[in-house]
Design a protein around this motif. Sequence first.
Motif, PDB file in Angstrom:
ATOM      1  N   SER A  27     -10.356  -4.214   4.375  1.00  0.00           N
ATOM      2  CA  SER A  27     -10.776  -3.226   3.790  1.00  0.00           C
ATOM      3  C   SER A  27     -11.933  -4.830   2.850  1.00  0.00           C
ATOM      4  N   THR A  28     -13.313  -4.233   2.310  1.00  0.00           N
ATOM      5  CA  THR A  28     -14.082  -5.667   1.929  1.00  0.00           C
ATOM      6  C   THR A  28     -13.132  -5.426   0.244  1.00  0.00           C
ATOM      7  N   GLU A  29     -12.718  -4.584  -0.119  1.00  0.00           N
ATOM      8  CA  GLU A  29     -12.150  -5.113  -1.649  1.00  0.00           C
ATOM      9  C   GLU A  29     -11.418  -3.578  -2.310  1.00  0.00           C
ATOM     10  N   GLY A  30     -10.253  -4.101  -2.942  1.00  0.00           N
ATOM     11  CA  GLY A  30      -9.560  -3.075  -3.781  1.00  0.00           C
ATOM     12  C   GLY A  30      -8.085  -3.101  -3.503  1.00  0.00           C
ATOM     13  N   GLU A  31      -7.340  -2.662  -3.911  1.00  0.00           N
ATOM     14  CA  GLU A  31      -5.712  -2.420  -3.567  1.00  0.00           C
ATOM     15  C   GLU A  31      -5.400  -1.740  -3.131  1.00  0.00           C
ATOM     16  N   ILE A  32      -4.120  -1.939  -2.042  1.00  0.00           N
ATOM     17  CA  ILE A  32      -3.771  -0.218  -1.614  1.00  0.00           C
ATOM     18  C   ILE A  32      -2.168  -0.459  -1.452  1.00  0.00           C
ATOM     19  N   LEU A  33      -1.555   0.405  -2.333  1.00  0.00           N
ATOM     20  CA  LEU A  33      -0.117   0.064  -2.961  1.00  0.00           C
ATOM     21  C   LEU A  33       0.076   1.423  -1.828  1.00  0.00           C
ATOM     22  N   PHE A  34       1.589   0.605  -1.692  1.00  0.00           N
ATOM     23  CA  PHE A  34       2.457   1.074  -0.545  1.00  0.00           C
ATOM     24  C   PHE A  34       3.930   0.867  -0.874  1.00  0.00           C
ATOM     25  N   GLU A  35       4.549   1.892  -1.147  1.00  0.00           N
ATOM     26  CA  GLU A  35       5.518   1.652  -2.234  1.00  0.00           C
ATOM     27  C   GLU A  35       5.603   0.463  -3.553  1.00  0.00           C
ATOM     28  N   GLY A  36       4.411   0.598  -4.135  1.00  0.00           N
ATOM     29  CA  GLY A  36       3.992  -0.041  -5.175  1.00  0.00           C
ATOM     30  C   GLY A  36       3.697  -2.303  -5.232  1.00  0.00           C
ATOM     31  N   LYS A  37       3.768  -2.004  -3.392  1.00  0.00           N
ATOM     32  CA  LYS A  37       3.271  -3.687  -2.781  1.00  0.00           C
ATOM     33  C   LYS A  37       1.861  -3.253  -2.383  1.00  0.00           C
ATOM     34  N   ASP A  38       1.269  -4.145  -2.633  1.00  0.00           N
ATOM     35  CA  ASP A  38      -0.295  -3.612  -1.877  1.00  0.00           C
ATOM     36  C   ASP A  38      -0.377  -4.954  -0.120  1.00  0.00           C
ATOM     37  N   VAL A  39      -0.582  -3.616   0.508  1.00  0.00           N
ATOM     38  CA  VAL A  39      -0.667  -3.530   1.547  1.00  0.00           C
ATOM     39  C   VAL A  39      -1.961  -4.531   2.327  1.00  0.00           C
ATOM     40  N   VAL A  40      -2.635  -4.912   1.814  1.00  0.00           N
ATOM     41  CA  VAL A  40      -3.829  -5.998   2.383  1.00  0.00           C
ATOM     42  C   VAL A  40      -2.749  -7.170   2.173  1.00  0.00           C
ATOM     43  N   LYS A  41      -2.122  -7.466   1.261  1.00  0.00           N
ATOM     44  CA  LYS A  41      -1.868  -9.014   0.664  1.00  0.00           C
ATOM     45  C   LYS A  41      -0.422  -9.252   1.805  1.00  0.00           C
ATOM     46  N   TYR A  42      -0.073  -8.370   2.841  1.00  0.00           N
ATOM     47  CA  TYR A  42       1.891  -8.399   3.414  1.00  0.00           C
ATOM     48  C   TYR A  42       1.486  -9.124   4.503  1.00  0.00           C
ATOM     49  N   ASN A  43       2.751  -9.826   4.125  1.00  0.00           N
ATOM     50  CA  ASN A  43       2.765 -10.607   5.181  1.00  0.00           C
ATOM     51  C   ASN A  43       3.130 -10.625   7.050  1.00  0.00           C
ATOM     52  N   LYS A  44       3.362 -11.633   7.723  1.00  0.00           N
ATOM     53  CA  LYS A  44       3.577 -10.622   9.055  1.00  0.00           C
ATOM     54  C   LYS A  44       4.760  -9.784   9.633  1.00  0.00           C
ATOM     55  N   HIS A  45       5.985 -10.020   9.161  1.00  0.00           N
ATOM     56  CA  HIS A  45       6.187  -9.167   8.824  1.00  0.00           C
ATOM     57  C   HIS A  45       6.549  -8.049   8.116  1.00  0.00           C
ATOM     58  N   GLU A  46       6.187  -8.042   7.050  1.00  0.00           N
ATOM     59  CA  GLU A  46       5.575  -6.588   6.181  1.00  0.00           C
ATOM     60  C   GLU A  46       4.832  -5.976   6.682  1.00  0.00           C
ATOM     61  N   MET A  47       3.814  -6.293   7.819  1.00  0.00           N
ATOM     62  CA  MET A  47       2.695  -5.738   8.638  1.00  0.00           C
ATOM     63  C   MET A  47       2.730  -4.983   9.658  1.00  0.00           C
ATOM     64  N   ILE A  48       4.318  -5.920  10.448  1.00  0.00           N
ATOM     65  CA  ILE A  48       5.131  -4.738  11.366  1.00  0.00           C
ATOM     66  C   ILE A  48       5.759  -3.798  11.206  1.00  0.00           C
ATOM     67  N   GLU A  49       6.692  -4.028   9.971  1.00  0.00           N
ATOM     68  CA  GLU A  49       7.146  -2.634   9.422  1.00  0.00           C
ATOM     69  C   GLU A  49       6.300  -1.665   8.603  1.00  0.00           C
ATOM     70  N   TYR A  50       5.030  -2.372   8.697  1.00  0.00           N
ATOM     71  CA  TYR A  50       3.930  -1.170   8.024  1.00  0.00           C
ATOM     72  C   TYR A  50       3.175  -0.028   9.290  1.00  0.00           C
ATOM     73  N   ARG A  51       3.404  -0.996   9.833  1.00  0.00           N
ATOM     74  CA  ARG A  51       3.164  -0.090  11.398  1.00  0.00           C
ATOM     75  C   ARG A  51       3.759   0.382  12.153  1.00  0.00           C
ATOM     76  N   LYS A  52       4.394   0.152  11.484  1.00  0.00           N
ATOM     77  CA  LYS A  52       5.965   1.260  11.620  1.00  0.00           C
ATOM     78  C   LYS A  52       6.218   2.973  11.261  1.00  0.00           C
TER      79      LYS A  52
END
Length: 317
Positions: free
Chosen positions: A61-86
């Motif tokens: 994204s260019t700007e803004g928040e994407i909250l998935f279960e309350g947590k910002d997807v844009v700020k996910y770390n590597k491990h959280e991102m793998i979980e999100y991919r699933k």
Amino acid sequence: MSDILIETHGLKKYFKTPRGLLHAVDNVNIRINRGQTLGVVGESGCGKSTLGRVLLRLLESTEGEILFEGKDVVKYNKHEMIEYRKQAQMIFQDPYSSINPRMTVSQTISEPMEHFHTFPSKADREDRVYELMETVGLAERFVNAFPHELDGGRRQRIGVARALALNPKFIVCDEPVSALDVSIQAQILNLLMDLQDDKGLTYMFITHDLSVVKHISDEIAVLYLGECVERAPSNELFLHPEHPYTKALLKAIPVPSIHHKMAEDDIIKGEVTSPVNPKPGCRFAARCPYVKPECTDHQLQLKEISKDHFVACTLFE
Ligand SMILES: Nc1ncnc2c1ncn2[C@@H]1O[C@H](COP(=O)(O)OP(=O)(O)O)[C@@H](O)[C@H]1O
Ligand SMILES: [Mg+2]
């Protein structure tokens, strides 16, 4: 647990182009409750696919928040991102171009499981492939078939099975029936709705075809040139569309009668303005039958005009 699975705040995706910044998604606020479907509608090029891809972080994204279960997807770390991919998957419009023509049904469905090591043993993966084929209504005899041997409906069933392989919570369905014969569209829509009931899935259902989205959606968001111009519960939107663009879209739904001719003023006139460096104000102004000078002199915000019904239009300011 909150009812909201995914929501965005001020989400933007701009593309740099030789002519300037293309505002593909501009300041979009959406919210999807668990187990529900948000329909996203609008003409080709209004940013539907871009919105879906940004939500899944297939595009940054260019700007803004994407909250998935309350947590910002844009700020996910590597491990959280793998979980999100699933947990967040996509079903594409054209099952023919979105699946590899050289892979069998079985290979296509098991690939995400191999990639994420969710079913490490081959035997488990095979069992899971048969289970998924049954879930999506694909006969076992197709397990070693190649995509070109199957009709569009069966190919889309592979797309659905593949999206389900990792047990996601959220699926972006990007025009999943637009490439299919009308007779098959209903089968795939019913399949998606049954799966939602069984598994509590949450969908963002993208389509340019309002007649498709009515029954499947709990809520509908109407996009015009990257902006959300109206958002309301599905029934409410069909009964009381308020934005001039939504009204025009609804009138454009074909009526199945040879005697029906579209009235002259039901056709949306005028040029679509460019999403590159758009002027301030309402982007629909150039085509709007109700346009007033104030429509183009300031940025419009969505305003709640009745419970859960939001419109961005000077008629309601
Ligand atoms: N990678 C890209 N680079 C530049 N412009 C893009 C890119 N992807 C999409 N766009 C532009 O963004 C706008 C929205 O496109 P898209 O999201 O595909 O619309 P839709 O899915 O509603 O048809 C269009 O003007 C399109 O040309
Ligand atoms: Mg698209």
